[in-house]
Design a protein around this motif. Structure first.
Motif, PDB file in Angstrom:
ATOM      1  N   ARG A 108      -3.183   1.193  -7.335  1.00 15.98           N
ATOM      2  CA  ARG A 108      -3.969   0.059  -7.817  1.00 15.98           C
ATOM      3  C   ARG A 108      -3.053  -1.011  -8.421  1.00 15.98           C
ATOM      4  O   ARG A 108      -3.302  -2.222  -8.264  1.00 15.98           O
ATOM      5  N   ASP A 141      -3.094  -4.882  -7.371  1.00 12.09           N
ATOM      6  CA  ASP A 141      -3.319  -5.945  -8.352  1.00 12.09           C
ATOM      7  C   ASP A 141      -2.204  -6.988  -8.295  1.00 12.09           C
ATOM      8  O   ASP A 141      -2.457  -8.197  -8.381  1.00 12.09           O
ATOM      9  N   LEU A 145      -9.110  -2.537  -2.537  1.00 14.08           N
ATOM     10  CA  LEU A 145      -9.018  -2.289  -3.976  1.00 14.08           C
ATOM     11  C   LEU A 145      -9.774  -1.034  -4.423  1.00 14.08           C
ATOM     12  O   LEU A 145      -9.272  -0.294  -5.286  1.00 14.08           O
ATOM     13  N   GLY A 185      -7.565   2.008  -4.354  1.00 17.77           N
ATOM     14  CA  GLY A 185      -6.285   2.012  -5.078  1.00 17.77           C
ATOM     15  C   GLY A 185      -6.277   3.062  -6.171  1.00 17.77           C
ATOM     16  O   GLY A 185      -7.222   3.159  -6.965  1.00 17.77           O
ATOM     17  N   ARG A 202      -4.566   5.132  -9.580  1.00 20.22           N
ATOM     18  CA  ARG A 202      -3.867   4.769 -10.802  1.00 20.22           C
ATOM     19  C   ARG A 202      -2.822   5.823 -11.163  1.00 20.22           C
ATOM     20  O   ARG A 202      -2.953   6.963 -10.809  1.00 20.22           O
TER      21      ARG A 202
END
Length: 350
Positions: A277, A281, A345, A348, A350
């Motif tokens: 992510r 971004d 997105l 994605g 983390r």
């Protein structure tokens, strides 16, 4: 990161599941953006329908979630299982110790789960326990890192490491095709892993189509933020003039971007790998050298749960004429750029 040896890239290609982790793409192998979009818009039915069937217990065993991608694997498996009222998920505590993971899988076998999903810490080392499960009549869905024998699993589903490198090379090649004497550098993963060699090979093969581009340096990192920062700093010191950097892994890419910012470098473009992510971004913000990342989607774990449920309930895959679930499914390594990042997105990690 995972260490599969993909059985065949001629097998069925699973899409990156931007909308639904279990959605089957219809032969989405084109690199043409319009064709890829059309294929994505024509997604067939989910792997297994949502109509409740007989209760199913799925045993899930994976390695220790010491990396963003591996943690996302576990999250995808859990969240997908919760969508089915007829599925109970027995998930083990992940371990990178092969003996410990073998013991965990054997415990699931002894519990007589209906089907197993296994992402082995070491595919070769866990082959025997896969065979043990299959002999006990428990179908095995081998996730990503592949067992040494096809007899140890009913279905393999995983990513395409060679395709990651190939598509990264193609993207960079198209961006630099009109640049005379273009130079690129590579921030690889762990050289002892087959997946790293596959990603490098795909990248090198793609660059063969662009005679104006030369790879001038390569550093192997360890899929960590710290190693990514240290190895990128070394690359920047050794190479004062290059046009693109291909980084195998978005976790180590966090460190790479730190080193690049500290060096004040903005004179090249960077392509990442896996689909974190944070990378997406940064691509969306378009305020750094990172312009793309090539997916190695952890949504494969959600698809593995779909497949496991279908196997236990004797169902097929929506969108295929065949009654049986395929023996192998290879995911496609899509390139995420500013133009399509909103679409990816949701996947994605983390």
């Amino acid at each position: 990161m995972p260490e599969p040896t993909v059985p065949s890239r001629r097998g069925i290609l699973f899409g990156t599941a931007a909308v639904s982790a279990g959605a089957l793409l219809t032969a989405c192998t084109s690199n043409d953006p319009k064709e890829a979009k059309d294929a994505a818009d024509d997604r067939a039915a989910p792997v297994a329908d949502d109509t409740p069937g007989r209760p199913v217990t799925i045993g899930f065993a994976g390695p220790q979630a010491d990396h963003g991608w591996l943690n996302a694997i576990n999250d995808n498996a859990r969240s997908r299982a919760k969508k089915y009222s007829d599925v109970t998920l027995e998930i083990t505590e992940g371990s990178n110790d092969t003996a410990a993971q073998i013991g965990q899988v054997q415990t699931l076998i002894n519990k007589k789960v209906d089907v197993l999903v296994v992402l082995p810490a070491d595919g070769k080392a866990l082959t025997q326990v896969g065979l043990q499960a299959m002999r006990a009549g428990i179908p095995v869905v081998n996730l990503d890192r592949i067992f040494a024998s096809p007899q140890a699993y009913r279905c393999w589903i995983g990513g395409d490491n060679y395709g990651m490198g190939l598509n990264a090379g193609r993207y960079i090649g198209e961006r630099l095709k009109d640049t005379p004497d273009a130079k690129v550098v590579e921030l690889a993963g762990v050289d002892s892993l087959e997946l790293t060699r596959q990603r490098t090979q795909g990248f090198d093969d793609a660059l063969k189509n662009y005679p104006n581009i030369t790879k001038v340096a390569r550093q192997a990192a360890d899929f960590t933020v710290e190693s990514g920062q240290a190895k990128t700093a070394q690359l920047l010191q050794a190479e004062s003039d290059f046009h693109a950097l291909w980084n195998h892994d978005d976790d180590q890419g966090v460190g790479a971007l730190r080193a690049i910012a500290q060096a004040g470098r903005k004179d090249f473009l960077m392509v990442g790998g896996a689909g974190a992510r944070s990378a997406m971004d940064a691509i969306k913000a378009d305020d750094s050298v990172l312009k793309a990342t090539v997916l190695y989607p952890p949504t494969m774990a959600a698809s593995a749960i779909d497949i496991a449920r279908a196997l236990a309930q004797d169902k097929g895959i929506g969108g295929l004429s065949e009654q049986e679930i395929p023996a192998s499914i290879t995911l496609y390594s899509a390139v995420v750029t500013k133009d399509n990042v909103d679409r990816y997105l949701p996947t994605g990690f983390r």
